[in-house]
Design a protein around this motif. Structure first.
Motif, mmCIF file in Angstrom:
data_model
loop_
_atom_site.group_PDB
_atom_site.id
_atom_site.type_symbol
_atom_site.label_atom_id
_atom_site.label_comp_id
_atom_site.label_asym_id
_atom_site.label_seq_id
_atom_site.Cartn_x
_atom_site.Cartn_y
_atom_site.Cartn_z
ATOM 1 N N VAL A 292 -3.458 22.105 -4.206
ATOM 2 C CA VAL A 292 -3.686 22.030 -5.644
ATOM 3 C C VAL A 292 -2.925 20.862 -6.276
ATOM 4 N N PRO A 293 -1.651 20.635 -5.957
ATOM 5 C CA PRO A 293 -0.991 19.433 -6.485
ATOM 6 C C PRO A 293 -1.713 18.139 -6.105
ATOM 7 N N LEU A 294 -2.229 18.062 -4.877
ATOM 8 C CA LEU A 294 -2.980 16.884 -4.459
ATOM 9 C C LEU A 294 -4.237 16.718 -5.314
ATOM 10 N N MET A 295 -4.954 17.813 -5.557
ATOM 11 C CA MET A 295 -6.158 17.754 -6.385
ATOM 12 C C MET A 295 -5.825 17.347 -7.820
ATOM 13 N N LEU A 296 -4.730 17.870 -8.342
ATOM 14 C CA LEU A 296 -4.321 17.504 -9.695
ATOM 15 C C LEU A 296 -4.018 16.013 -9.786
ATOM 16 N N ALA A 297 -3.383 15.468 -8.762
ATOM 17 C CA ALA A 297 -3.077 14.030 -8.757
ATOM 18 C C ALA A 297 -4.353 13.198 -8.645
ATOM 19 N N ILE A 298 -5.338 13.685 -7.906
ATOM 20 C CA ILE A 298 -6.632 12.996 -7.847
ATOM 21 C C ILE A 298 -7.275 12.999 -9.224
ATOM 22 N N ALA A 299 -7.239 14.162 -9.886
ATOM 23 C CA ALA A 299 -7.800 14.252 -11.237
ATOM 24 C C ALA A 299 -7.065 13.316 -12.206
ATOM 25 N N HIS A 300 -5.741 13.225 -12.058
ATOM 26 C CA HIS A 300 -4.952 12.333 -12.915
ATOM 27 C C HIS A 300 -5.376 10.881 -12.704
ATOM 28 N N THR A 301 -5.606 10.508 -11.454
ATOM 29 C CA THR A 301 -6.042 9.138 -11.154
ATOM 30 C C THR A 301 -7.427 8.871 -11.728
ATOM 31 N N LEU A 302 -8.338 9.821 -11.564
ATOM 32 C CA LEU A 302 -9.685 9.648 -12.110
ATOM 33 C C LEU A 302 -9.633 9.443 -13.617
ATOM 34 N N TYR A 303 -8.747 10.182 -14.274
ATOM 35 C CA TYR A 303 -8.663 10.075 -15.731
ATOM 36 C C TYR A 303 -7.950 8.783 -16.154
ATOM 37 N N SER A 304 -6.792 8.529 -15.571
ATOM 38 C CA SER A 304 -5.981 7.390 -16.006
ATOM 39 C C SER A 304 -6.636 6.049 -15.692
ATOM 40 N N GLU A 305 -7.478 6.010 -14.638
ATOM 41 C CA GLU A 305 -8.155 4.772 -14.277
ATOM 42 C C GLU A 305 -9.607 4.741 -14.778
ATOM 43 N N ASN A 306 -9.939 5.714 -15.622
ATOM 44 C CA ASN A 306 -11.254 5.765 -16.258
ATOM 45 C C ASN A 306 -12.379 5.812 -15.221
ATOM 46 N N LEU A 307 -12.174 6.612 -14.204
ATOM 47 C CA LEU A 307 -13.152 6.750 -13.135
ATOM 48 C C LEU A 307 -13.962 8.044 -13.242
ATOM 49 N N TYR A 308 -13.732 8.824 -14.272
ATOM 50 C CA TYR A 308 -14.404 10.113 -14.404
ATOM 51 C C TYR A 308 -15.660 9.963 -15.259
ATOM 52 N N ASN A 309 -16.563 10.927 -15.126
ATOM 53 C CA ASN A 309 -17.855 10.882 -15.795
ATOM 54 C C ASN A 309 -17.778 11.634 -17.117
ATOM 55 N N LYS A 310 -17.575 10.920 -18.202
ATOM 56 C CA LYS A 310 -17.414 11.535 -19.522
ATOM 57 C C LYS A 310 -18.689 12.240 -19.967
ATOM 58 N N GLU A 311 -19.840 11.633 -19.669
ATOM 59 C CA GLU A 311 -21.105 12.201 -20.110
ATOM 60 C C GLU A 311 -21.366 13.549 -19.441
ATOM 61 N N PHE A 312 -21.097 13.629 -18.146
ATOM 62 C CA PHE A 312 -21.319 14.893 -17.442
ATOM 63 C C PHE A 312 -20.403 15.979 -18.002
ATOM 64 N N LEU A 313 -19.137 15.652 -18.207
ATOM 65 C CA LEU A 313 -18.192 16.632 -18.749
ATOM 66 C C LEU A 313 -18.633 17.107 -20.126
ATOM 67 N N ALA A 314 -19.148 16.201 -20.941
ATOM 68 C CA ALA A 314 -19.559 16.556 -22.293
ATOM 69 C C ALA A 314 -20.835 17.388 -22.292
ATOM 70 N N ASP A 315 -21.764 17.066 -21.412
ATOM 71 C CA ASP A 315 -23.072 17.722 -21.424
ATOM 72 C C ASP A 315 -23.109 19.043 -20.658
ATOM 73 N N TYR A 316 -22.322 19.131 -19.565
ATOM 74 C CA TYR A 316 -22.517 20.255 -18.657
ATOM 75 C C TYR A 316 -21.267 21.097 -18.402
ATOM 76 N N THR A 317 -20.165 20.846 -19.069
ATOM 77 C CA THR A 317 -18.956 21.633 -18.834
ATOM 78 C C THR A 317 -18.302 22.011 -20.151
ATOM 79 N N THR A 318 -17.438 22.983 -20.085
ATOM 80 C CA THR A 318 -16.569 23.333 -21.204
ATOM 81 C C THR A 318 -15.153 23.497 -20.682
#
Length: 584
Positions: A292-318
């Motif tokens: 879980v700490p490893l996954m959290l760090a991956i998520a942090h990298t995706l966010y901090s380096e703007n590698l995450y999909n904003k549209e998908f999160l907005a349209d299909y997640t809460t």
């Protein structure tokens, strides 16, 4: 045997006759150990010679029989990737641990439910006639139901070794015992106990037992496959039904693509798995229980380096807006950076960033195993894996997204439209003889808490959003199942076992015999090696034990010294297109 009248005018003889009738459908087909004409005579010498085509959780096979003796096991010729595990099925038939007769612990035979339970495990068993064993079984159920009600009779533990539709241990347990009365049941299982509870809230489905994306789509569209705590090459030897082992051909194709550099495969695992040895690829050596700490760090990298999909999160997640403050350390003062995770999981910060960038660089399929959720806070691993997949924004796209069942049940095979025989149902449609009050106790307990229930009656726990109050358990029935194999903390179990007045074990071998009071054997196999039949079969049909062949399925409760809690996290709302792609 004298006829005894039960509640509502149902006689004991009629009750047992109903059980025999429910079992009769399994007495069909070619006999493995005796000619059909000898089925009614247990002392008739078997003379059948030939081959019997049968199936098991390890695949189909042909049993070679000479004069009624099973001498060899040959893989089914259509199975191109058979496993040597099928050789273990013959061992069950002739193993010295095979229980051949009804047996009763001698002190229980003398004193009944008032026996000295401290002798369990040390006290020898003696053979008794079927009629006497059935009397013991029946009268004990009557005593417990009449004196304490259904909450005191636990009949939730059954095994899954049998692949048949007519003699499934769980179904026949419910059918047989359910005719007598309602009982204390169990909820969940050991295989996916944490993930199967959390994932319906996170992803809208249990996921762990769902159909996976077909391998042809993955091989065509995936750029990266991350295999997280899973070993499909080893575990696909086993299936819920009879596996044909067809996915192994796809892993051969995957190995070729890895060799050519067309697909990158990354194994997140403390050990080198059979799949890694077969397919090739890179390994991220994470410390056990720190995923879980490893996954959290991956998520942090995706966010901090703007590698995450904003549209998908907005349209299909809460929920991402509630998760983000925790990820950035605004709620607890600890930012979940790769440097933070490195100290816990043992993976270098630069390697964590490289893994996150690789996953975001193209179409990525995340293959999650079950072992990581078999621990305290195990639900967080499954939850966080879905969060990472949602941030990548590829859920529902061909070759993208996540799956938790890739190692199981011929996962990745193209869907077959072939018919399946329905078999027996656990619901009889007949009102039970006993349908008393649970006296304020719960009607079920989580399966992994049954020892706690025995030791601490009256305790109330939280389970899946509801309160569960442990009843006072007096009697327990186990069918095709050995809880001493797959439950944790043996010494705790031994202590709890002494509080039960009566334990009944219905199985083919004596693996649990020392812990029982009454043990019913399974008569020699009549129809095939996977259809176990007896002319009486106690109150249900059960199956061959598979525990020795499935060590990887054991449940062990582990406490992580570095477990990480996180708040409300992403819930995926799958678009119709995503569902269509994912289940193709």
């Amino acid at each position: 045997m004298a006829t005894q009248v039960l509640n509502k005018g149902v006689t004991r003889r009629r009750f047992l006759s109903g059980m025999i009738a429910a079992s009769a459908a399994s007495v069909v087909g070619t006999s493995l150990l005796a000619p059909r004409k000898a089925m009614a005579a247990t002392d008739t010498k078997a003379t059948f010679t030939g081959e019997v085509l049968s199936g098991s959780h390890w695949g189909a096979f042909r049993a070679k029989v000479v004069n009624g003796v099973w001498v060899d096991t040959v893989p089914f010729e259509k199975d191109k990737h058979p496993t040597t595990m099928i050789n273990g099925v013959r061992e069950v038939v002739y193993n010295p641990a095979r229980v051949k007769y009804p047996m009763v612990r001698i002190d229980w035979l003398k004193h009944g439910f008032k026996s000295d339970t401290a002798q369990r495990g040390d006290n020898r068993f003696v053979r008794v006639p079927w009629s006497q064993a059935l009397d013991f079984f029946y009268h004990e159920m009557e005593r417990v139901q009449n004196n304490y009600g259904p909450s005191a009779l636990y009949a939730g533990h059954t095994g899954w070794q049998s692949v048949g539709k007519l003699h499934n241990a769980g179904t026949m347990m419910k059918r047989g015992i359910g005719l007598h009365g309602t009982t204390l049941g169990k909820m969940g299982d050991y295989s996916t106990g944490a993930a199967q509870v959390i994932l319906p809230y996170v992803a809208g489905a249990m996921e762990v037992y769902e159909q996976q994306t077909s391998w042809p789509l993955v091989l065509e569209h995936s750029d990266t496959i991350v295999i997280w705590g899973s070993d499909p090459i080893k575990n696909l030897q086993v299936g819920w039904l009879v596996p044909d082992h067809s996915p192994y051909a796809y892993y051969d194709q995957l190995a070729e693509k890895v060799k050519k550099g067309e697909i990158k495969v990354i194994f997140v695992d403390p050990v080198v798995t059979d799949t890694q040895k077969t397919v090739g690829g890179e390994q991220v050596r994470v410390n056990p229980q720190t995923d879980v700490p490893l996954m959290l760090a991956i998520a942090h990298t995706l966010y901090s380096e703007n590698l995450y999909n904003k549209e998908f999160l907005a349209d299909y997640t809460t929920g991402f807006d509630k998760f983000l403050p925790y990820l950035l350390g605004k709620t607890d003062g600890v930012e979940k950076t790769p440097e933070w995770a490195e100290k816990i999981c043992g993976v270098k910060a630069d390697e964590i960033r490289a893994l996150a960038r690789q996953m975001a660089s193209g179409r990525t399929q995340i293959i999650g195993g079950w072992c990581l959720q078999r621990m305290q806070h195990g639900e967080q691993y499954a939850w966080m894996l879905v969060v990472v997949a949602a941030m990548l924004g590829q859920i529902g796209l061909p070759g993208g997204g996540f799956g938790f069942g890739w190692h199981y049940n011929d996962a990745g095979s193209i869907t077959s439209n072939g018919p399946l025989m329905s078999g027996f149902s656990g619901v009889t449609g007949v009102p039970p003889i006993h349908n008393g009050s649970y006296n304020g106790y719960s009607t079920f307990i989580p399966v992994a808490r049954f020892v706690d229930c025995i030791k601490h009656p009256g305790t109330t726990i939280k389970y899946n959003g509801q309160n569960v109050k442990f009843p006072v358990m007096k009697m327990a029935i186990f069918s095709g199942n050995n809880p001493f194999h797959h439950h944790q903390d043996r010494n705790n179990m031994i202590e709890a076992w002494q509080k039960l007045e009566t334990v009944v074990s219905i199985d083919t071998s004596g693996q649990q015999l020392v812990a029982s009071q009454i043990s019913f054997y399974q008569q020699r196999l009549r129809t095939s090696v996977t259809i176990s039949n007896s002319t009486v079969t106690t109150l249900m049909q059960v199956s061959l034990p598979c525990r020795r062949l499935l060590n990887q399925c054991t449940n062990q409760k582990m406490t992580s010294k570095s477990s990480v809690s996180f708040a409300v996290v992403t819930t995926v709302k799958k678009p119709s297109q995503a569902v269509r792609h994912k289940w193709n």
